[in-house]
Design a protein around this motif. Structure first.
Motif, PDB file in Angstrom:
ATOM      1  N   LYS A 126       0.827  -1.211   0.000  1.00 18.26           N
ATOM      2  CA  LYS A 126       0.000   0.000   0.000  1.00 18.26           C
ATOM      3  C   LYS A 126       0.862   1.263   0.000  1.00 18.26           C
ATOM      4  O   LYS A 126       0.610   2.204  -0.768  1.00 18.26           O
ATOM      5  CB  LYS A 126      -0.927  -0.014   1.217  1.00 18.26           C
ATOM      6  CG  LYS A 126      -1.731   1.257   1.430  1.00 18.26           C
ATOM      7  CD  LYS A 126      -2.584   1.144   2.684  1.00 18.26           C
ATOM      8  CE  LYS A 126      -3.324   2.433   2.985  1.00 18.26           C
ATOM      9  NZ  LYS A 126      -4.180   2.300   4.198  1.00 18.26           N
ATOM     10  N   ALA A 127       1.882   1.290   0.847  1.00 19.19           N
ATOM     11  CA  ALA A 127       2.738   2.470   0.952  1.00 19.19           C
ATOM     12  C   ALA A 127       3.449   2.746  -0.372  1.00 19.19           C
ATOM     13  O   ALA A 127       3.530   3.902  -0.820  1.00 19.19           O
ATOM     14  CB  ALA A 127       3.755   2.274   2.077  1.00 19.19           C
ATOM     15  N   GLU A 128       3.954   1.696  -1.013  1.00 17.67           N
ATOM     16  CA  GLU A 128       4.652   1.886  -2.285  1.00 17.67           C
ATOM     17  C   GLU A 128       3.690   2.335  -3.378  1.00 17.67           C
ATOM     18  O   GLU A 128       4.019   3.208  -4.199  1.00 17.67           O
ATOM     19  CB  GLU A 128       5.357   0.590  -2.694  1.00 17.67           C
ATOM     20  CG  GLU A 128       6.164   0.681  -3.980  1.00 17.67           C
ATOM     21  CD  GLU A 128       7.285   1.714  -3.896  1.00 17.67           C
ATOM     22  OE1 GLU A 128       7.530   2.387  -4.922  1.00 17.67           O
ATOM     23  OE2 GLU A 128       7.903   1.855  -2.812  1.00 17.67           O
ATOM     24  N   PHE A 129       2.490   1.756  -3.379  1.00 22.24           N
ATOM     25  CA  PHE A 129       1.504   2.146  -4.391  1.00 22.24           C
ATOM     26  C   PHE A 129       1.100   3.605  -4.207  1.00 22.24           C
ATOM     27  O   PHE A 129       1.013   4.367  -5.178  1.00 22.24           O
ATOM     28  CB  PHE A 129       0.274   1.239  -4.307  1.00 22.24           C
ATOM     29  CG  PHE A 129      -0.679   1.413  -5.460  1.00 22.24           C
ATOM     30  CD1 PHE A 129      -0.521   0.671  -6.615  1.00 22.24           C
ATOM     31  CD2 PHE A 129      -1.721   2.336  -5.401  1.00 22.24           C
ATOM     32  CE1 PHE A 129      -1.380   0.836  -7.689  1.00 22.24           C
ATOM     33  CE2 PHE A 129      -2.579   2.511  -6.471  1.00 22.24           C
ATOM     34  CZ  PHE A 129      -2.407   1.751  -7.617  1.00 22.24           C
ATOM     35  N   LEU A 130       0.851   4.010  -2.958  1.00 23.24           N
ATOM     36  CA  LEU A 130       0.481   5.404  -2.691  1.00 23.24           C
ATOM     37  C   LEU A 130       1.602   6.356  -3.103  1.00 23.24           C
ATOM     38  O   LEU A 130       1.336   7.461  -3.606  1.00 23.24           O
ATOM     39  CB  LEU A 130       0.161   5.581  -1.206  1.00 23.24           C
ATOM     40  CG  LEU A 130      -1.191   5.024  -0.725  1.00 23.24           C
ATOM     41  CD1 LEU A 130      -1.284   5.091   0.795  1.00 23.24           C
ATOM     42  CD2 LEU A 130      -2.345   5.784  -1.363  1.00 23.24           C
ATOM     43  N   SER A 131       2.837   5.945  -2.891  1.00 22.19           N
ATOM     44  CA  SER A 131       3.969   6.779  -3.279  1.00 22.19           C
ATOM     45  C   SER A 131       4.001   7.006  -4.788  1.00 22.19           C
ATOM     46  O   SER A 131       4.232   8.124  -5.258  1.00 22.19           O
ATOM     47  CB  SER A 131       5.279   6.131  -2.813  1.00 22.19           C
ATOM     48  OG  SER A 131       6.395   6.841  -3.292  1.00 22.19           O
ATOM     49  N   GLN A 132       3.734   5.930  -5.552  1.00 25.57           N
ATOM     50  CA  GLN A 132       3.780   6.036  -7.008  1.00 25.57           C
ATOM     51  C   GLN A 132       2.501   6.622  -7.596  1.00 25.57           C
ATOM     52  O   GLN A 132       2.473   7.029  -8.760  1.00 25.57           O
ATOM     53  CB  GLN A 132       4.060   4.661  -7.622  1.00 25.57           C
ATOM     54  CG  GLN A 132       5.405   4.076  -7.241  1.00 25.57           C
ATOM     55  CD  GLN A 132       5.717   2.786  -7.976  1.00 25.57           C
ATOM     56  OE1 GLN A 132       5.274   2.578  -9.100  1.00 25.57           O
ATOM     57  NE2 GLN A 132       6.496   1.907  -7.345  1.00 25.57           N
TER      58      GLN A 132
END
Length: 473
Positions: free
Chosen positions: A364-370
């Motif tokens: 989730k954190a990586e997806f939100l970052s991208q």
């Protein structure tokens, strides 16, 4: 289901680092009418990418209410996702993890190919197949986590709302109820973990069964056998549950096709014909399309566009009929997420992939970052990472890739990354969910298995994956 405005949302999928152009296209349709009227869409090449334009089409017939049977789309989806969450919880219990079941052409040699379609017309987000049973037909949910095939039978004391006639034992001369002293009745008790209540009364009591699920759904009836027909292959004496009391989120289907690892599953019962090998390819679209369920190991009937890659199947006889593999990594947009989910279940009957909290939070954190340039929206049911994409013509979507033991990389089709809750794109969610506990078992659901050939080789103890366009009609 009549929606007010038909729309096609065409999204750019960015793969990040990797071979090829690094970009694929995601096409998501939010109207069954739109599906039925699809035309070729304009596209353009740009920097090695193919970009499809976002286009909206009038729904016809004026502004529909977006409701079916008095329920909005959101209400229907909420109910289906709640049932999916309950199924996930049920699988956890059975797996011992924390909180708690006319093919167009016959295939060659000992291979049967059965069409698999979306269950949307039958009010389920699962996939269904139609088989012959005792001279009639039954449309059943394809379920790799069920140990027993069962259908609703007449006369039915209490049944869910099935589309089409119930199976009538009286109309089949080859139908017979199995007695309590049969080996199949013993196998049923082992499969369901129930040592009591399997026998009725009388001098020659029949073998009864009860399958119950955590959401309160169930199937009860007697164990019987009859002729089963699959793409021209006839299985005499096929053992199944003849359910006369059944309730649950099974939509308008006849019941379930049990493809799990148990003595009474379809796979075990057809071991002589198909050598314990089966595969499926799940289609993207809700209508005018079908994938396939292939029984047997003849790979020539596949239409895969990439080589099949295999990962080892994890065997655990005490953890039910499930198919386990080791998930060693996940990448988002080509960026490796530093986490490992360990042992996971590959399941055709669960809709949304559910991950243990630590892995989900990292993804989730990586997806939100991208995906930071797009405004967020409230969560929906089990989906807590949502966005408002209203007004965007093109949206860049990071890719999602699972890495299994043996460095087996499986890219999720672009349509399996996001789930459209609202018809106006105001609520579009990451199509992944979090489990409640680190002690539970992650599950790869069918929404992330679309446009893949997934091969289950039970004798070879391996599961294979290959890209395949699952659109056979």
């Amino acid at each position: 289901m009549a929606w007010g405005a038909c729309a096609l949302l065409l999204l750019l999928l960015v793969l990040g680092a990797g071979g090829g152009g690094g970009v694929h296209c995601l096409e998501v349709t939010r109207s069954r009418r739109a599906l039925q009227r699809r035309h070729h869409l304009r596209s353009r090449a740009e920097s090695g990418a193919t970009i499809l334009e976002l286009r909206h089409h009038g729904g016809g017939g004026g502004g529909g209410s977006g409701k079916s049977g008095g329920r909005s789309r959101e209400e229907e989806l909420g109910g289906l996702f709640s049932s999916d969450a309950a199924r996930v919880s049920s699988l956890q219990r059975r797996a011992g993890g924390g909180s708690w079941a006319e093919d167009k052409a016959a295939a060659a040699a000992a291979t049967g190919r059965v069409p698999v379609t979306s269950g949307a017309r039958l009010r389920t987000l699962n996939y269904v197949a139609t088989v012959g049973l005792g001279g009639g037909e039954a449309t059943v949910i394809v379920d790799t986590a069920s140990e027993l095939t069962w259908v609703q039978c007449a006369p039915c004391a209490s049944c869910h709302d099935q589309q089409g006639p119930l199976f009538d034992p009286a109309s089949s001369p080859s139908y017979a109820v199995l007695p309590c002293n049969s080996s199949s009745c013993d196998a049923l008790q082992v499969a369901t973990g129930s040592a009591a209540g399997a026998c009725g009364g009388g001098e020659q009591p029949s073998c009864s069964y009860t399958l119950s699920y955590r959401d309160g759904s169930y199937s009860q009836g007697v164990l019987a056998h009859d002729k089963l027909s699959l793409a021209g292959e006839v299985i005499d004496g096929f053992v199944f549950g003849c359910g006369t009391s059944n309730q649950g989120p099974f939509g308008g289907t006849s019941g379930l096709m049990g493809l799990g690892r148990s003595q009474l599953s379809l796979i075990s019962q057809t071991m002589d014909q198909f050598d314990g090998v089966f595969s499926y390819c799940l289609p993207l679209k809700e209508s005018e399309s079908s994938g396939s369920l292939v029984l047997g190991d003849d790979t020539s009937v596949y239409r895969n566009s990439t080589p099949i890659v295999y990962t080892t199947m994890v065997s655990d006889p005490v953890q039910g009929p499930f198919y386990f593999v080791n998930l060693t990594g996940i990448t988002i947009g080509g960026q490796e997420v530093e986490s490992s989910a360990g042992k996971v279940i590959v399941d055709s009957g669960t809709i949304i992939t559910s991950l243990v909290p630590s892995v989900y939070n990292a993804v989730k954190a990586e997806f939100l970052s991208q995906f930071a340039e797009y405004p967020q929206a409230p969560g929906f049911s089990i989906l807590d990472t949502c966005f408002n994409l209203t007004g965007f013509r093109e949206v860049q979507i990071p890719s999602l890739k699972f890495v299994f033991e043996g460095n087996v990389e499986v890219e999720v089709d672009s349509s399996g990354v996001l789930y459209f809750v609202s018809s106006d794109s105001s609520q579009v969610c990451l199509a992944l969910a979090s489990l409640k506990s680190e002690y539970e078992t992650s599950i790869i659901g069918n929404y992330q298995q679309k446009n893949l050939r997934v091969i289950f080789d039970t004798l070879g103890s391996q599961i294979g994956f290959a890209q395949e366009t699952c659109d056979y009609i």
